[in-house]
Scaffold this active site. Structure first.
Site, short mmCIF file in Angstrom:
data_model
loop_
_atom_site.label_atom_id
_atom_site.label_comp_id
_atom_site.label_asym_id
_atom_site.label_seq_id
_atom_site.Cartn_x
_atom_site.Cartn_y
_atom_site.Cartn_z
N SER A 220 0.81 -1.22 0.00
CA SER A 220 0.00 0.00 0.00
C SER A 220 0.85 1.27 0.00
CB SER A 220 -0.93 0.01 1.22
OG SER A 220 -1.92 -0.96 1.09
N HIS B 257 0.44 4.57 4.57
CA HIS B 257 -0.13 5.32 3.45
C HIS B 257 0.47 6.73 3.38
CE1 HIS B 257 -4.01 2.71 3.98
NE2 HIS B 257 -2.97 2.02 3.58
#
Length: 375
Positions: free
Chosen positions: A198, A250
């Site tokens: 991610s 993230h």
């Protein structure tokens, strides 16, 4: 980390066709060959043949996809569920069968197998100096659903970026962003092991945003593309404040990719490109600069911030610093408590991305995840 996304929602790269909604510049004819004065057939030839930027054949992103799938298969082979567990899911797969659903709801291996394969475990990075885990973890996945969601996202975003900028720059953007996401996650969440791509995928989103900004003067419908891209990024990061979702990976990946985009994805100005493609014997009235001054400023500032950020981050990590001890409010970046859920410290996190908008899909809190944090 869905249904297929409309390509126009996230695609902001240059395409020669003018009838779509993609961000692109108006391509001029080469200097010395005025298109307006040329015969119709010659005009068609000029506009079809003149390409100001090289278009690359995308092979690296598919290779990354294959590498991730191969790594998952190797992980399942080493996991060997029938030998190490009482019951398995899909027994007909033999040693490739999955751990019980109550242990791993993502259809994958055990956390101990992932740890052996190179999952990110902060204690081993700090005390055994296994810094390589900051990179190896982005090639591992917790299960079938996890790897499929991430690889679909990589295909939708990565292939077009590679077509526009080549395998070297996009490859570095992907890997370094993944490293940045792993590093920031390690500074703030230190009780779990983690796997997943991610951070690297958010880095590609960050690179798309900075590429649009640094090459602002050469684009046409840039405001619409900018607002669309910002909305996608905000929604993705906002979902990260839900409990059991590691938003630090993230954020770290996005910030790394955003800064790297100013360094790797800078475009020359069209005046300079046109002079390079001028017809023989043409004398230009003035020499056009290759880049605007603001592009150089952004390049230098981003390179300095990246160097300082990675250096300070690694020093803090290897010294065993817990970022939460120095930032009392930073935990809200990963979870905001409400009447519907609590943000008490959990050892179980798992997050995947929905390919339609790169939204974190949902989290799982099962016995398998007692030690696992999926990125």
């Amino acid at each position: 980390m869905g249904s297929d996304p409309p390509s126009s929602n996230i695609e902001i790269k240059i395409h020669p066709r003018r009838q779509d909604n993609v961000v692109h510049p108006a391509v001029p004819s080469p200097i010395g060959v005025p298109a307006a004065s040329a015969p119709p057939r010659q005009q068609q030839h000029l506009f079809s043949e003149f390409r100001p930027f090289k278009r690359w054949f995308p092979w690296m992103v598919p290779t990354f996809v294959v590498a991730n799938i191969v790594m998952f298969l190797i992980t399942m082979f080493i996991n060997n569920c029938p030998k190490n567990s009482v019951s398995c899911v899909a027994d007909f797969l033999g040693r490739f069968s999955f751990q019980p659903l109550k242990e791993n709801p993502l259809l994958g291996p055990s956390s101990s197998t992932l740890e052996k394969m190179g999952a990110l475990e902060v204690s081993k990075v700090v005390h055994r100096h296994q810094v390589w885990r900051l990179i190896s973890c982005i090639w591992l996945h917790a299960g079938v659903f996890h790897v499929l969601a991430n690889m679909l996202s990589l295909v939708f975003i990565g292939i077009r970026l590679e077509q526009e900028f080549g395998f070297v720059r996009i490859g570095l953007l992907y890997v370094v962003s993944g490293f940045g996401g792993s590093m920031l996650s390690s500074l703030f969440i230190q009780s779990s092991i983690s796997v997943g791509a991610s951070g690297a995928l958010f880095g590609l989103l960050g690179g798309m945003l900075s590429e649009l900004i640094t090459n602002w003067t050469i684009y046409a419908n840039k405001f619409a593309a900018l607002l669309t891209l910002i909305l996608i990024i905000i929604v993705n990061l906002a979902v990260g404040i839900l409990p059991h979702v590691d938003n630090f990976a993230h954020i770290g990946g996005f910030v790394s990719g955003f800064l790297l985009g100013f360094v790797f994805l800078i475009r020359p100005q069209y005046g300079w490109v046109s002079q390079r493609n001028a017809s023989p014997g043409h004398i230009a009235a003035s020499i056009k600069p290759k880049h605007k001054m603001y592009q150089y400023v952004l390049w230098v500032m981003s390179l300095i911030l990246l160097t300082v950020g990675f250096t300070v981050g690694m020093v803090m990590l290897l010294r065993g610093v817990n970022g939460n001890d120095h930032c009392s409010w930073c935990h809200y970046l990963s979870c905001v408590p409400t009447s519907k859920w609590s943000c008490k410290s959990q050892q179980a996190y798992c997050e995947v991305t929905d390919v339609s908008f790169l939204f974190p899909l949902h989290t799982f809190h099962q016995s398998f995840l007692d030690k696992l944090l999926c990125l």
